[in-house]
Structure formats: structure tokens, C-alpha cells
Scaffold this motif. Structure first.
Motif, short mmCIF file in Angstrom:
data_model
loop_
_atom_site.label_atom_id
_atom_site.label_comp_id
_atom_site.label_asym_id
_atom_site.label_seq_id
_atom_site.Cartn_x
_atom_site.Cartn_y
_atom_site.Cartn_z
N LEU A 167 0.80 -1.30 0.11
CA LEU A 167 -0.07 -0.10 -0.10
C LEU A 167 0.81 1.39 0.03
O LEU A 167 1.64 1.49 0.98
CB LEU A 167 -0.97 -0.02 1.05
N ALA A 168 1.05 1.95 -1.33
CA ALA A 168 1.66 3.18 -1.35
C ALA A 168 0.74 4.23 -0.84
O ALA A 168 -0.18 4.74 -1.65
CB ALA A 168 2.28 3.64 -2.60
N ILE A 169 0.89 4.76 0.41
CA ILE A 169 -0.11 5.78 1.01
C ILE A 169 0.44 7.30 0.95
O ILE A 169 -0.36 7.94 1.35
CB ILE A 169 -0.28 5.44 2.50
N ASP A 284 -4.43 9.21 4.48
CA ASP A 284 -4.30 8.78 5.89
C ASP A 284 -4.30 7.24 6.19
O ASP A 284 -5.13 6.40 5.87
CB ASP A 284 -5.40 9.41 6.86
N ARG A 285 -3.10 6.92 6.95
CA ARG A 285 -3.17 5.37 7.42
C ARG A 285 -4.44 4.88 7.95
O ARG A 285 -4.52 3.76 7.99
CB ARG A 285 -1.58 5.26 8.34
N GLU A 286 -4.98 5.83 8.78
CA GLU A 286 -6.23 5.37 9.37
C GLU A 286 -7.54 5.17 8.54
O GLU A 286 -8.68 4.93 9.00
CB GLU A 286 -6.57 6.09 10.63
N GLN A 291 -7.11 0.86 5.88
CA GLN A 291 -7.13 -0.14 6.97
C GLN A 291 -7.69 -1.56 6.41
O GLN A 291 -7.37 -2.66 7.01
CB GLN A 291 -8.04 0.16 8.17
N ALA A 292 -8.57 -1.71 5.41
CA ALA A 292 -8.97 -2.88 4.68
C ALA A 292 -7.52 -3.57 4.09
O ALA A 292 -7.66 -4.90 4.23
CB ALA A 292 -9.84 -2.38 3.63
N GLY A 293 -6.78 -2.93 3.52
CA GLY A 293 -5.58 -3.66 3.18
C GLY A 293 -4.62 -4.12 4.43
O GLY A 293 -4.11 -4.95 4.25
N ILE A 294 -4.68 -3.19 5.14
CA ILE A 294 -3.64 -3.53 6.49
C ILE A 294 -4.06 -4.91 7.36
O ILE A 294 -3.62 -5.56 7.56
CB ILE A 294 -3.49 -2.33 7.38
N MET A 349 -10.36 -6.39 -0.89
CA MET A 349 -10.30 -4.85 -0.08
C MET A 349 -11.71 -4.19 -0.11
O MET A 349 -12.04 -3.79 0.65
CB MET A 349 -9.20 -4.01 -0.52
N LEU A 350 -12.22 -4.12 -1.38
CA LEU A 350 -13.54 -3.46 -1.69
C LEU A 350 -14.66 -4.32 -0.80
O LEU A 350 -15.43 -3.48 -0.55
CB LEU A 350 -13.88 -3.33 -3.06
#
Length: 359
Positions: A167-169, A284-286, A291-294, A349-350
């Protein structure tokens, strides 16, 4: 065969077509035709703006927020180091070879398969909009940036680029400057204490050593590189000036405008900025999408390379199968397994993001 396996097989078939259809930036009309035909065969109505193909989910509701799925179908030109035909889709040892296979054909067809999976679903938290865009490689005027005038407001986006499915955030922005180091023109046989070429030595050292004070937690420092230099017309003439090109990769601590103001004020030569529109991007990481990917075991990082994220003002995540280090390389390829994993990851993820109440 499951629905996802069937969509993946069709996605790989489309990618083979795209590889064998030249689509240099600004000349993507034939790959746009291929994508349109693929959507038509899937029973998905599409629209076209120049060489951009775009579609909306069947249950589109203007009252809901919009999630954009985007990747591009243009390519750079093949380099001279190719040992394979860049326009021939060949499979060997699990690798699909061909120009654009990795950047960003694998991402594009995986997102199309994902969109096709979600297209008929109802009661989603967000609308889905898919754009297969043109002119990404040259940041041209008729790519995703032109589509933003046509599309409804985008609230969040996934931009398909090869990230090894991490995930490139955040993504660095880009500002290019044209610099001029001046001096006094003269005959080479005579003394000249104001030789523009010698003057450029200290200027080059300044660009090499300068450090912007703000360092991003995700993207690190701003990176500034002199990438081109030219001067002189013949051996016995000291030129009046040296021309430089400076490539600046901007982190999320600065706007491109701020970078331009700092360098124009501090750099020891004249600078002219080409464009300020390719700003850094982040999410945002949140954010629930991240978060779905994390939650599926994916890591986050900051990307140093530019993409169509730069055209977006909304939060955006860069994510896709393939490896960025293969992009623009000779004998470009993507693993078939990476595409299979990409389709599954996008859909999963979706599943988490579009049904937040159920997860």
C-alpha cells in the motif's frame, strides 16, 4: 471455474491484446478500442472521452460518495536493449512479457476485473467509477486530469500502479526547473574570469548539497537532482551561459509552490519552473480503505515515483500487481500469479470497504 477465476482469465486475455496494440502516450486510440470491446463483451455500458474509457457501477447513486478506480493504458517507447519483440505477448516460466505488461497493464486489467465483479452489486457504501486513462506517461493534457472536469466529485481513489501489492499511502510530487548559469562569452585563447562553464561548478555543487529541512515520515526528504546540462557551440568559444534541468521530487511537507519559492530565492542561478500541477499525494493510514488492506496483511510505504495520483486532490492509494523496478526496463514482464493475486486483493479490499456495516 469461479467468477473471480473467470474474470482473471479474461483480464489476462485483454492484457495480451493490449501488449500487442501499440499505445504510446497520445496515440492510445486502438488500446482504448480494446478496452471498450472488453467492457461491451462483459455487458458493461461505457463512455469515452478521447482515449479515456470510463464506466459507472449499475446501481450508481448521486447521493453516495464516489470511489475511483484508475490505471492507464499508454506506454513509453521500448528501449534499444529489448531482446524480445516488445509488441508480442509471450509467456515463459510464469511470466507474461511485453511492453506495458508491468506498467501498468497488469494493474489496469486487474482493476477492470475487479470493477466487473462489483458492477452489478447493490447497496454499496460508495459508487464505483472506473477510468482507463490515457497520457499518464507524459503527463499529457488529455489524460486523467481532463476527466476530472467530466466526472462527478471523487472522494477517494485507488490508482493502479505496480507496488508489489503493498500500500503506497503517499507519493512524491514533481517540479522541473530550467536553470541558467551566466558568464561572459569570449574567444578561448583570451583570459576570461567569468567563464559560464566554470561558474556552473559551484552551482552544481550547491544543488548536490542543498537539503530541504522538512523530512516526511512516509516519503523522506525532498530529492533534488540535476539531470541535464548543456553549453557551447564550438571548441574555441566560451559560451555566454550554461543551461541546466533540475528534477525535484517533493514530499508531503511542501507544496510545489513552496518549493519553487524557496529555490527561486536561494539557488545561485536563474530558475524558471515548468509546471506546479504535479503535487505530492497521500491518504491517511487510518483511512478505512488503507485499513482494509492492512487488515489483509499488507504493509504501507511512500512511493518516490509519479503517477496519475498527481492529478487528484482527494485522498488516493497507489496499489497494484507488478514491480516498479521493472517499469520502462528492457524485456518488461509481469508474473501471471501477480495478476491473479491483484484481482483477488482488489476485490477483497473492496468487500471490506464497500460494506463497512457488515465488517
Amino acid at each position: 471455474m469461479s467468477q473471480i477465476e473467470n474474470l482473471t482469465e479474461k483480464a489476462i486475455s485483454l492484457l495480451k491484446q493490449l501488449i500487442e496494440t501499440p499505445s504510446f502516450s497520445g496515440k492510445e486510440q486502438h488500446t482504448a478500442d480494446c478496452i471498450a470491446a472488453w467492457l461491451d463483451a462483459a455487458g458493461i455500458p461505457f463512455k469515452r472521452s478521447k482515449n479515456n474509457i470510463y464506466v459507472f457501477n449499475a446501481d450508481y447513486d448521486p447521493e453516495k460518495p464516489n470511489l475511483l478506480l484508475n490505471s492507464h493504458h499508454d506506454t513509453v517507447r521500448p528501449n534499444d536493449a529489448y531482446t524480445r519483440d516488445p509488441f508480442k505477448a509471450t509467456i515463459s516460466e510464469g511470466k507474461l512479457f511485453g511492453l506495458g505488461s508491468n506498467d501498468a497493464g497488469g494493474c489496469l486489467v486487474s482493476l477492470l476485473a475487479c470493477f466487473a465483479y462489483w458492477y452489478p452489486k447493490k447497496d454499496l457504501s460508495h459508487n464505483l467509477i472506473m477510468v482507463a486513462s490515457a497520457e499518464e506517461e507524459n503527463s499529457g493534457p488529455n489524460g486523467l486530469n481532463s476527466m476530472l472536469k467530466i466526472l462527478p466529485e471523487i472522494d477517494v481513489a485507488i490508482v493502479g500502479e505496480p507496488t508489489l501489492l503493498e500500500l503506497a499511502i503517499a507519493e512524491k510530487g514533481l517540479v522541473i526547473f530550467d536553470g541558467t548559469v551566466k558568464g561572459t562569452p569570449s574567444h578561448a585563447a583570451h583570459p576570461n574570469p567569468n567563464n559560464a562553464i566554470y561558474n556552473s561548478i559551484e552551482v552544481l555543487k550547491w544543488f548536490r548539497d542543498y537539503e530541504f529541512p522538512k523530512v516526511s515520515e512516509v516519503l523522506g526528504p525532498v530529492k533534488m537532482t540535476v539531470t541535464q546540462i548543456s553549453a557551447g557551440t564550438q571548441h574555441n568559444v566560451v559560451p555566454a551561459k550554461v543551461d541546466l534541468v533540475v528534477d525535484v521530487r517533493v514530499n508531503d511537507c511542501y507544496s510545489n509552490k513552496e518549493i519553487a519559492e524557496i529555490l527561486k530565492r536561494e539557488a545561485p542561478c536563474e530558475l524558471k519552473v515548468r509546471s506546479l500541477r504535479l503535487n505530492s499525494s497521500s491518504i491517511d493510514r487510518e483511512h478505512p480503505l488503507v485499513q482494509a488492506g492492512i487488515g489483509m496483511g499488507k504493509g504501507t510505504y511512500g512511493s518516490p515515483t509519479l503517477s496519475d495520483q498527481a492529478a487528484l486532490s482527494c485522498p488516493s492509494l497507489k496499489l497494484g500487481p507488478g514491480d516498479s523496478t521493472r517499469s520502462h526496463s528492457a524485456d518488461e514482464f509481469i508474473y501471471l500469479e501477480e495478476i491473479q493475486q491483484g484481482v483477488r486483493l482488489y476485490i477483497a479490499m473492496l468487500e471490506k470497504f464497500l460494506h463497512p456495516k457488515e465488517n
